[in-house]
Design a protein around this motif. Structure first.
Motif, PDB file in Angstrom:
ATOM      1  N   GLY A  77     -16.581  14.026   2.647  1.00 20.61           N
ATOM      2  CA  GLY A  77     -17.267  12.746   2.503  1.00 20.61           C
ATOM      3  C   GLY A  77     -16.678  11.839   1.444  1.00 20.61           C
ATOM      4  N   PHE A  78     -15.655  12.318   0.707  1.00 17.84           N
ATOM      5  CA  PHE A  78     -15.009  11.528  -0.339  1.00 17.84           C
ATOM      6  C   PHE A  78     -13.612  11.085   0.105  1.00 17.84           C
ATOM      7  CE2 PHE A  78     -18.345  13.458  -2.738  1.00 17.84           C
ATOM      8  CZ  PHE A  78     -18.555  12.668  -3.857  1.00 17.84           C
ATOM      9  N   VAL A  79     -13.161   9.971  -0.472  1.00 16.96           N
ATOM     10  CA  VAL A  79     -11.820   9.463  -0.204  1.00 16.96           C
ATOM     11  C   VAL A  79     -11.108   9.246  -1.534  1.00 16.96           C
ATOM     12  CG1 VAL A  79     -12.361   8.370   1.997  1.00 16.96           C
ATOM     13  CG2 VAL A  79     -12.737   7.096  -0.127  1.00 16.96           C
ATOM     14  N   VAL A  80      -9.775   9.239  -1.494  1.00 17.58           N
ATOM     15  CA  VAL A  80      -8.981   8.993  -2.698  1.00 17.58           C
ATOM     16  C   VAL A  80      -8.688   7.504  -2.783  1.00 17.58           C
ATOM     17  CG1 VAL A  80      -6.800   9.452  -3.883  1.00 17.58           C
ATOM     18  CG2 VAL A  80      -7.935  11.280  -2.594  1.00 17.58           C
ATOM     19  N   THR A  81      -9.056   6.882  -3.915  1.00 18.33           N
ATOM     20  CA  THR A  81      -8.868   5.448  -4.083  1.00 18.33           C
ATOM     21  C   THR A  81      -7.813   5.101  -5.129  1.00 18.33           C
ATOM     22  OG1 THR A  81     -10.671   5.348  -5.703  1.00 18.33           O
ATOM     23  CG2 THR A  81     -11.238   4.961  -3.383  1.00 18.33           C
TER      24      THR A  81
ATOM     25  N   THR B 133      -8.602   9.425  -8.397  1.00 15.15           N
ATOM     26  CA  THR B 133      -9.943   8.840  -8.394  1.00 15.15           C
ATOM     27  C   THR B 133     -10.497   8.959  -6.985  1.00 15.15           C
ATOM     28  OG1 THR B 133      -9.357   7.258 -10.124  1.00 15.15           O
ATOM     29  CG2 THR B 133     -11.320   6.768  -8.824  1.00 15.15           C
ATOM     30  N   ILE B 134     -11.673   9.560  -6.881  1.00 14.05           N
ATOM     31  CA  ILE B 134     -12.294   9.726  -5.572  1.00 14.05           C
ATOM     32  C   ILE B 134     -13.583   8.908  -5.519  1.00 14.05           C
ATOM     33  CG2 ILE B 134     -11.309  12.018  -5.185  1.00 14.05           C
ATOM     34  CD1 ILE B 134     -14.032  13.218  -5.950  1.00 14.05           C
TER      35      ILE B 134
ATOM     36  N   ALA C  59       1.017   0.818  -7.956  1.00 11.50           N
ATOM     37  CA  ALA C  59       0.233   1.013  -9.178  1.00 11.50           C
ATOM     38  C   ALA C  59      -1.034   1.801  -8.901  1.00 11.50           C
ATOM     39  CB  ALA C  59      -0.112  -0.332  -9.801  1.00 11.50           C
ATOM     40  N   GLU C  60      -1.543   1.736  -7.674  1.00 10.34           N
ATOM     41  CA  GLU C  60      -2.795   2.409  -7.342  1.00 10.34           C
ATOM     42  C   GLU C  60      -2.586   3.796  -6.754  1.00 10.34           C
ATOM     43  OE1 GLU C  60      -5.929   0.070  -5.367  1.00 10.34           O
ATOM     44  OE2 GLU C  60      -4.643  -1.674  -5.656  1.00 10.34           O
ATOM     45  N   CYS C  61      -1.663   3.896  -5.809  1.00 10.09           N
ATOM     46  CA  CYS C  61      -1.445   5.172  -5.111  1.00 10.09           C
ATOM     47  C   CYS C  61       0.036   5.508  -5.102  1.00 10.09           C
ATOM     48  CB  CYS C  61      -1.959   5.089  -3.670  1.00 10.09           C
ATOM     49  SG  CYS C  61      -3.733   4.734  -3.531  1.00 10.09           S
TER      50      CYS C  61
END
Length: 213
Positions: free
Chosen positions: A94-98, A116-117, A151-153
């Motif tokens: 139910g979680f995603v990586v942001t 960060t999830i 920068a994010e992923c």
């Protein structure tokens, strides 16, 4: 003849005691579930928990370095809540990586050892999220766009995907999604188009879907 005063009964005492017992029987359990706790690294991670930090304490758990894990119960987080965890930790259902980052003080490993999830499960229909392309697409979500943010992923180009929750949308609702996205149950394809600015791929990389049931 002396009059002995009668003691007044405090009728609130039993009520307060009863409430105290009831509250004491409920909230400590909730608090225990939400607490961040430290365990020995040799211990199995309980279902629903994630690793948020690593440290060393020979007196507590023996062994070598990084023998202490700080874990937190992610399963009680509300929809939309975010949490930074060690990249070595399993991503809960139910979680995603942001996002990804680096903190050698919090977790072992090299660069990008923090992810960060965010809890996507339970978000309202129509909600959109930007997630790392390496993250699994949650059930009921579709991909509506692709972009790049080193920068994010981690990864190369097209490492960010925008997802939207199609599940629960009213019958008759239409969406434009990337052709690489799975078609949710209850939707049909009503058209195709091209937009290299929105989704990767060649021609006809956009499909329009409509909910029919």
């Amino acid at each position: 003849m002396s009059i002995i005063p009668m003691k007044k009964k405090n009728i609130l005492t039993p009520i307060i005691l009863t409430l105290g017992i009831a509250i004491g029987g409920i909230f400590p359990e909730k608090e225990a579930l939400s607490q961040t706790i430290q365990i020995c690294s040799s211990s199995a991670i309980p279902t629903g928990f994630v690793v948020t930090g690593v440290s060393t304490n020979f007196a507590q758990c023996g062994g070598g370095f990084n023998n202490i894990l700080t874990i937190q119960n992610a399963s009680i987080l509300r929809p939309g809540s975010s949490l930074s965890i060690c990249s070595s930790s399993a991503i809960p259902t139910g979680f995603v990586v942001t996002g990804v980052s680096t903190s050698l003080a919090e977790c072992y490993g090299g660069f990008k050892n923090i992810v960060t999830i965010r809890r996507a499960e339970g978000l309202p229909s129509g909600s959109s999220l930007s997630i790392c392309s390496s993250s699994a697409i949650p059930t009921g979500f579709v991909v509506t766009g692709v972009s790049t943010s080193l920068a994010e992923c981690y990864g190369g180009f097209n490492n960010i995907v925008t997802i939207r929750r199609a599940e629960g949308l009213p019958v008759g609702s239409s969406l434009s999604i990337c052709s690489s996205s799975a078609i949710p149950t209850g939707f049909v394809v009503t058209g195709v188009s091209t937009s290299l600015a929105e989704c990767y791929g060649g021609f006809n990389n956009i499909v329009t879907i409509r909910r029919v049931f």
